[in-house]
Each structure stands twice: as structure tokens, then as C-alpha cells.
Design an enzyme around this catalytic site. Structure first.
Site, PDB file in Angstrom:
ATOM      1  N   HIS A 142       0.866  -1.179   0.000  1.00 25.74           N
ATOM      2  CA  HIS A 142       0.000   0.000   0.000  1.00 25.74           C
ATOM      3  C   HIS A 142       0.907   1.234   0.000  1.00 25.74           C
ATOM      4  O   HIS A 142       1.953   1.230   0.644  1.00 25.74           O
ATOM      5  CB  HIS A 142      -0.851   0.072   1.285  1.00 25.74           C
ATOM      6  CG  HIS A 142      -2.122  -0.721   1.230  1.00 25.74           C
ATOM      7  ND1 HIS A 142      -2.621  -1.372   2.344  1.00 25.74           N
ATOM      8  CD2 HIS A 142      -3.008  -0.946   0.232  1.00 25.74           C
ATOM      9  CE1 HIS A 142      -3.767  -1.970   2.023  1.00 25.74           C
ATOM     10  NE2 HIS A 142      -4.021  -1.730   0.752  1.00 25.74           N
ATOM     11  N   CYS A 193      -2.427   3.145   9.077  1.00 23.87           N
ATOM     12  CA  CYS A 193      -3.443   2.202   8.586  1.00 23.87           C
ATOM     13  C   CYS A 193      -4.647   2.137   9.508  1.00 23.87           C
ATOM     14  O   CYS A 193      -5.761   1.848   9.084  1.00 23.87           O
ATOM     15  CB  CYS A 193      -2.882   0.787   8.490  1.00 23.87           C
ATOM     16  SG  CYS A 193      -1.470   0.603   7.435  1.00 23.87           S
TER      17      CYS A 193
HETATM   18  N1  ARG Z   1      -4.018  -6.903   6.585  1.00 28.94           N
HETATM   19  C1  ARG Z   1      -4.373  -5.694   5.932  1.00 28.94           C
HETATM   20  C2  ARG Z   1      -4.301  -5.877   4.417  1.00 28.94           C
HETATM   21  O1  ARG Z   1      -3.431  -6.537   3.956  1.00 28.94           O
HETATM   22  C3  ARG Z   1      -3.486  -4.580   6.365  1.00 28.94           C
HETATM   23  C4  ARG Z   1      -3.906  -3.267   5.806  1.00 28.94           C
HETATM   24  C5  ARG Z   1      -2.975  -2.165   6.140  1.00 28.94           C
HETATM   25  N2  ARG Z   1      -3.513  -0.947   5.755  1.00 28.94           N
HETATM   26  C6  ARG Z   1      -2.852   0.017   5.124  1.00 28.94           C
HETATM   27  N3  ARG Z   1      -3.439   1.125   4.877  1.00 28.94           N
HETATM   28  N4  ARG Z   1      -1.616  -0.141   4.719  1.00 28.94           N
HETATM   29  O2  ARG Z   1      -5.138  -5.391   3.713  1.00 28.94           O
END
Ligand code: ARG
Length: 703
Positions: free
Chosen positions: A168, A264
Site C-alpha cells: 500500500h 493504517c
Molecule cells: N491486513 C491488511 C491488508 O493486507 C493490512 C492493511 C494495512 N492498511 C494500510 N493502509 N496499509 O489489507
């Protein structure tokens, strides 16, 4: 002022690592401690509450990642773009987030199905509100970016993520107040790094090291001058502090197991709209059509791979699979790229693979005039080895003199437009040059599997042969040479001095004598060594029969150069009886044209050596015209030069003891080139042997 800032969080009641959808979750399923997670979440919650308002969305059972509210969607002002999760494991969160934002009076936009976009996790507003940084590559699709630009009416800058640990954008990128940027450059491709560097001044860039990046240092929450983050290195803290921020560390170990941290777990729900912004988006898309043995020949996967590797993204719109083995397939592919430059690069490569615009989008090539002799327009289309056609006045015109690394020049004649591949230096004022990548197509052979296999001696897919295969290749090459000679075709040989050192000279001379060679290309050295051998029995002073250095032999090559210079040319030296056998002798005797291209290290040179390299290149091009086959014998320099001038369709056989040279030359992506790693003297002797065998059989059959 701070009390006007609001965040959305979701309590970790149902948080756990239940599945694996990113590299951090691997090995961590059910390994996070609920108690510690709650404790860490609450710590963050309190830190934020001291500096802003925190809203809460109720957690839902069965959706453990809902704590990561950053992924709910993206908002600006009163507009909210709901996320479309890439993984089904999170898609169930969508309706809850949608309901929450609707209940707060946001205008909610929903992306088309199959167009993933993971919200503020992958899209971060410049903190001055000037533009939106949007990530793609893992969770969000590039094609979602134009929609963000439209709905939020803001300029979007697309950044491509290339390290799956930073899947991300908010895991490796954090815009801060005052135009600062905290980021991990290695998570992005080079184009994206350039884009970042163009928008953010060097003194505002806080580039971090891998160790801090892996602790999610970029996954920080910025509220004015405060930066809330997981534990990071002292060095980084100092740098951030020096930029005028206060760093608040709060532990995040339990959420790191799911691939998330401070940022996050939050979504900023107050993002004021800046007035002077526009919906500028650099993302471009075009549709191409591919036809042929897309699967058998691996064309479609090559095309899709190159789109991704070069920073674009694609969508396959139609794929008509050929039903029979011999029937062809066709596919329409929508290609998107983060900028025009990237699009042009990708299109250029797709055109090489034979991609064409779909019928309804075919248009004329864009032409720009040459305004200075020897110089093309900036954006000129770079030609390849493949037969190329350009569309002028609604007509496809085939380019003449096909070669790579040229420009395609168009001249209007009484019989209509003429297209030619030309080197930049040969462009003339008055000509027009094809720019951009529209209205251009290359013609690729569509051989079906059957056709390929039925050609007994076909030059199959550019392979490099090992010693054991040498004899097989020799048989193929001998057969081809015979065929070409019998039908009056043209074989061009490029040869390096090693041909003489390895004792191949007499065999090459034999080939020339027997009519298998129609032109010879080389440098000063091969001719010198060849005539030294013919005249004195040595090659660079080494006795060719006994293989040992002859006393005073080191002077031999200078002596022969001197002697030939006295006569004024190789031909005259042959006529005068100075040279009585060998490669150059046979060339002269059989009127085989040769060109010797000079170089900085040449001794002499021989009177025939062309020291004007532009002229030498022209001579080479001239001698290569109409060639059916090029035999490249142990000369990397001259062979690469020749490769650049030769269009696809000409068979190339490259022989060298160094596998790197062979790979370099035979790897042109065209099926007609073949490489042989072996001693060139040995190769030539086998080849002559094989040709003799073929010839004698021929005679027996006739008598
Ligand atoms: N386990 C989640 C996923 O893989 C973690 C999300 C983390 N969020 C972020 N904005 N980076 O989607």
C-alpha cells in the site's frame, strides 16, 4: 485549530491475523496477542484524541482487518470514494464503511466492479492539498486513478509500487505538513522516483533506510507538527525533528503482524478542499489489438508482462481463442500508463510484438518536419529490425531499408508517399519523420506450430548451442549455404582475426573459392593476419603449422602492412604476387567485395581499411543489402555493428568461443538467429567438411 481535525478508527474487538494477503501476515496467522493489540490500539487512540477528534465505526465480526480504516475509502471535502478491495478477504467491509459515510452525509462514489482501489491506504493527499499521490501495482488498479481525479476534482500523480512488502502506498510514503515527504524510495520504480523528485524539493525529502521502512516508519499519522509513528531509529527521529516536527512513538508490533501500523489504523475524515486545483490526471489509456498464435508463441504473456514491467497496467477486453491448433487468436487489450512518456515507451514495445490499434482507432502516423539536416524531432519513433508500415494519407506504406535504431522518414513523390528507415545523421530538411507511436505497425510472421516443425532445417528459436550440438548446427548451416548458393542468393561473412589465429583462414578461403560467400566484412586485423600468414606462414608472429612464436615474428605483421602499402591496395598486392593464397586472395580473385572498417587500435592501416567510420558503416550497409544469411565469425565489434543494420528475416549465425557474445548477438527476439559457442577454426573446418560431403553426394546422385 487542531480540534477541527477528525479521524475515523475502528476498535480491534475482532482483530486477528486470520489469513494471508500480504507478506507480513505470512507465518503470523493467529500469532498476534489480542490483549496487546487492544493495548496498542488504545494508546494510539489516546494520542490522537489529545490532538484531534476521533470518530469510531463499529467493528464487525468476521472482518478482522476492519481495524485498518485507512482502507475504507478516500475522501476530500464532502466526497467519498468507497474502496473496492482487491482480496475477497476484505470485500465484506465495504458495505459497513459505505453505510457509515452515507450516514455522515458524504456523497459516496463507487468504482466499477473489478476495478480495485484500496482507499487512503493507496492514495495520499499532499498536505497542502495541491494534489493527490496515488499508488498502484499491488492492491489498486491504475485505471482507478482517472476516476479519483474526476470525482474529487484534483490532480492525481500515480506512483508504482514494486516491493511487495510495501503493498500500500501508505506503507512507504507519508506526505507531511509544509511540503515535507517521508518516504522509502526503493519501494517505487524509477519513473515514480523521478516524479517524486520533480514535485518535492530535495530539502523537503526525508528518504528513509530499509530498517526503518520495515518498521513502518512511513506509516505515520501527521497532525500539523506532530508525527505519530511506531518505534523507529534515533537517526530518523533526529531528522524528522530537525525538519520541525515532534515525533511521538507508540508501539505497533501486533498490527505489524497484519502488515499495518499507525496510519493504517486511522482515516482522516476532514480533508478541506483547496480552491485552485484541477482534475488533472496524467494517466493515459489506449486499446491495442493483437492477432496470431498468441498462446502458442507466448505473445500475449510477453505483451502483458512488458506492460507491467514498464510501469503500465492492462485490462484484457476481448480474447478470442483460436479453436484449432492452426487457427489464430486475437485479443483487445486496454493499456494504461501513468504518463504520456511511459505510454509511448510501452506502445513502442507492443508495436514490436505486432500490436495494432483496433480498426475503429486506426489513424495516420504523426509526422514532423526535419528542420536541421542530420537531426530528427525529439519524439521520433525509433525503428526496429521488423518490417514496418506507417499510415500516411489513410494508406499503409512499407518502410524501405528496414533496420533498427533509425527514424522513419517520409517523402512525398509523384507516386505517393515513400517511407524509409534512415539514420539520424542522414535526415534531410524537407523530409518528414514519424513521431509518437500512432499509425505504425510491424509485421510479424505468424508461423503455426506445424509450419515450424515441418521445416526440417528451420532456424529454430534463437538458441545457443553447446559443444554437443555444434555438429547439428553445422549440418543446418551447410544445408542453408548450399541452398542459397544454388539459387543465387547472398551470404555475407563478418570475420574477426581469431578466424586466422585458430587456423580457420584456409577454410574460409575455401568457402569463398567455392562460391558460398558473396561479401566479406571485417576490420584491418583480419586482412593483415591473413596476408601475413599467406606471405610468411605466421599469424601475429606465431607459426601456424607448429604453433610456436617465430624469432623476430612480432615484426611480421608490420612488414606485411608495409609491403601492401607499397603496392597501394590488397588487390594490387595480389596481382603482383605478394599474396598468393588465403582469404583476401580469394576475395580478390573471385571479385568478392569486402569492406574493412578501421578502429583506434589498427596498425598501418592497410590502404583498403576505411578509417572514416561513417563511410565504413555505409559500406557495410551496402554490402549487407539483400543478404539471405550473415555468418558472424568471432568478431563482437563488427558483428554487433552488422546486427544493428540487418532487418528481421535475415538468418544470422553467430559463432564465438565466448558465450556472452553469442547470447548478445543471437538474442534479437527474432527466430532466425542462431548462436554457436565453439572454436571458430573448428567450426569452419566442420562446415567445409560437411559442404564437401553434401556436394559429393550430389554428384553421385547425378552420375
Ligand atoms: N491486513 C491488511 C491488508 O493486507 C493490512 C492493511 C494495512 N492498511 C494500510 N493502509 N496499509 O489489507
Amino acid at each position: 485549530m487542531t480540534d477541527s481535525i477528525r479521524f475515523l478508527m475502528c476498535a480491534p474487538d475482532h482483530y486477528d491475523v486470520d489469513y494471508v494477503i500480504n507478506p507480513w501476515m505470512e507465518g503470523n496467522v493467529h500469532k498476534s496477542s489480542r490483549d496487546r493489540a487492544v493495548e496498542q490500539w488504545e494508546k494510539l487512540y489516546h494520542v490522537l484524541k489529545e490532538n484531534a477528534v476521533v470518530d469510531l465505526v463499529p467493528p464487525e465480526k468476521g472482518w478482522p482487518d476492519m481495524v485498518f480504516t485507512a482502507n475504507a475509502g478516500l475522501l476530500l471535502g464532502n466526497t467519498f470514494v468507497l474502496s473496492r478491495f482487491y482480496h475477497k478477504e476484505r470485500q465484506g467491509e465495504e458495505p459497513y464503511f459505505k453505510a457509515w459515510f452515507e450516514s455522515k452525509g458524504f456523497t459516496v462514489h463507487e468504482l466499477p466492479k473489478d476495478l480495485p482501489f484500496e482507499g487512503a491506504g493507496d492514495a495520499l493527499l499532499d498536505r497542502e492539498g495541491r494534489w493527490l499521490w496515488a499508488g498502484y501495482g499491488f492492491r489498486s488498479e491504475l485505471d482507478s486513478h482517472p476516476l479519483l481525479a474526476k470525482w474529487l476534482n484534483i490532480e492525481v500523480l500515480s506512483l508504482r509500487l514494486v516491493d511487495e512488502r510495501f503493498y500500500h502506498l501508505d506503507t512507504c510514503f507519508c506526505p507531511l505538513t509544509g511540503g515535507y515527504l517521508l518516504y522509502y524510495p526503493a519501494a517505487f520504480d524509477s519513473y515514480s522516483n523521478r516524479l517524486i523528485e520533480m514535485r518535492v524539493a530535495p530539502e523537503k525529502r526525508i528518504a528513509i533506510e530499509e530498517a526503518d521502512a520495515a518498521n513502518f516508519a512511513c506509516n505515520a499519522v501527521n497532525i500539523d507538527k506532530i508525527v505519530v509513528m511506531n518505534k523507529v531509529s534515533e537517526a530518523l527521529k533526529t531528522r524528522i525533528t530537525q525538519a520541525g516536527f515532534q515525533v511521538i512513538e507508540t508501539p505497533m508490533s501486533e498490527f505489524l503482524k497484519a502488515g499495518g501500523a499507525c496510519k493504517c489504523l486511522t482515516l482522516r475524515v476532514t480533508e478541506p478542499v483547496q480552491e485552485d486545483r484541477s482534475a488533472n490526471v496524467m494517466v493515459e489509456s489506449r486499446t491495442i489489438r493483437m492477432e496470431g498464435h498468441l498462446l502458442d508463441a507466448g505473445l500475449i504473456s510477453r505483451a502483458l508482462d512488458l506492460i507491467i514491467e514498464n510501469g503500465g497496467s492492462f485490462q484484457v477486453l476481448n480474447f478470442n481463442l483460436g479453436e484449432q491448433r492452426q487457427s489464430t487468436s486475437s485479443a483487445d487489450v486496454k493499456v494504461s500508463a501513468p504518463s504520456h512518456d511511459v505510454m509511448e515507451e510501452i506502445m513502442g514495445m507492443l508495436i514490436d510484438l505486432g500490436a495494432v490499434p483496433p480498426p475503429q482507432e486506426i489513424c495516420d502516423a504523426i509526422l514532423e518536419p526535419v528542420v536541421q539536416d542530420g537531426v530528427g524531432p525529439d519524439d521520433f519513433y525509433v525503428s526496429t529490425i521488423y518490417p514496418t508500415e506507417v499510415r500516411v494519407n489513410g494508406q499503409w506504406v512499407k518502410a524501405q531499408n528496414q533496420r533498427m535504431d533509425g527514424a522513419v522518414a517520409i517523402t512525398e513523390t509523384a507516386d505517393g508517399p515513400v517511407a524509409k528507415c534512415k539514420l539520424l545523421r542522414d535526415l534531410k530538411v524537407g523530409e518528414k519523420v514519424v513521431v509518437d507511436v500512432v499509425g505504425i505497425r510491424t509485421i510479424r510472421k505468424t508461423e503455426s506450430r506445424e509450419q515450424r516443425n515441418s521445416q526440417e532445417f528451420s532456424f529454430m528459436s534463437g538458441s545457443v548451442s553447446s559443444e554437443r550440438r555444434v555438429e547439428l548446427v553445422v549440418e543446418q548451416v551447410a544445408w542453408e549455404l548450399r541452398q542459397i548458393r544454388d539459387r543465387g542468393g547472398k551470404v555475407v561473412v563478418t570475420a574477426g582475426p581469431v578466424v586466422i589465429h585458430t587456423g580457420g583462414g584456409e577454410h574460409l578461403a575455401h568457402l569463398i573459392r567455392e562460391g558460398y560467400v558473396q561479401a566479406l566484412l571485417g576490420g584491418n586485423a583480419i586482412a593483415v593476419h591473413d596476408m601475413e600468414q599467406s606471405n610468411m606462414g605466421t599469424s601475429l608472429g606465431v607459426d601456424m603449422k607448429r604453433g610456436i612464436a617465430v624469432r623476430g615474428g612480432h615484426r611480421h605483421h608490420l612488414k606485411i602492412i608495409n609491403a601492401v602499402r607499397r603496392y597501394g591496395s590488397i588487390a594490387k598486392a595480389v596481382e603482383a604476387g605478394l599474396v598468393t593464397n588465403g582469404v583476401m586472395y580469394e576475395c580478390v580473385k573471385h571479385n568478392i567485395p569486402f569492406s574493412l572498417a578501421g578502429s583506434i587500435r589498427d596498425d598501418g592501416p592497410l590502404p583498403d581499411t576505411q578509417m572514416d567510420l561513417v563511410k565504413a558503416q555505409e559500406e557495410y550497409t551496402e554490402l549487407l543489402r539483400g543478404a539471405d544469411m550473415v555468418l558472424m565469425l568471432s568478431s563482437m565489434l563488427h558483428s554487433i555493428g552488422v546486427g544493428n543494420m540487418t532487418p528481421a528475416g535475415v538468418k544470422m549465425v553467430c559463432v564465438d568461443i565466448n558465450p556472452a557474445v553469442v547470447t548478445k548477438l543471437s538474442d534479437r527476439g527474432s527466430i532466425e538467429s542462431i548462436g554457436v559457442v565453439t572454436d571458430v577454426g573448428l567450426f569452419l573446418s566442420l562446415l567445409v567438411n560437411q559442404l564437401d560431403k553434401l556436394t559429393s553426394r550430389h554428384h553421385v546422385a547425378q552420375s
